[in-house]
Design a protein around this motif. Structure first.
Motif: not given
Length: 90
Positions: A56-59, A62-65
């Motif tokens: 969840x944190x990785x996603x 990535x979504x914010x980037x």
């Protein structure tokens, strides 16, 4: 009849301007922004319900980037100029 034949035979002048793409980026941003947010929300909720906090944190990172790259105006041009300047290319 002869005038009609000459009218059809004469070539039309080429267009003087190209395609106007001034509002294309704004249109694409307003079209894909809700779709992007919906996909991010569904995937984030899936990761939370399956209790995969690390994914969840990785996603989310990535979504914010991806959101910053595509939705902040001129970020791609600024980044390209910064990389070119760092490499010594003018």
């Amino acid at each position: 009849m002869v005038d009609g034949v000459f009218t059809l035979a004469s070539p039309s002048p080429p267009p003087t301007t190209g395609i106007n793409t001034a509002g294309l980026a704004d249109f694409l941003r307003t079209f894909f922004a809700p779709l992007f947010l919906a996909v991010v929300s569904v995937v984030a909720i899936f990761f939370l319900f399956t209790r995969e906090i690390t994914r969840f944190v990785q996603f989310i990172i990535l979504a914010i980037a991806i959101g910053v790259i595509f939705y902040v105006p001129n970020i791609i041009e600024v980044t390209a100029k910064a990389i070119a300047g760092a490499l010594g290319i003018k």
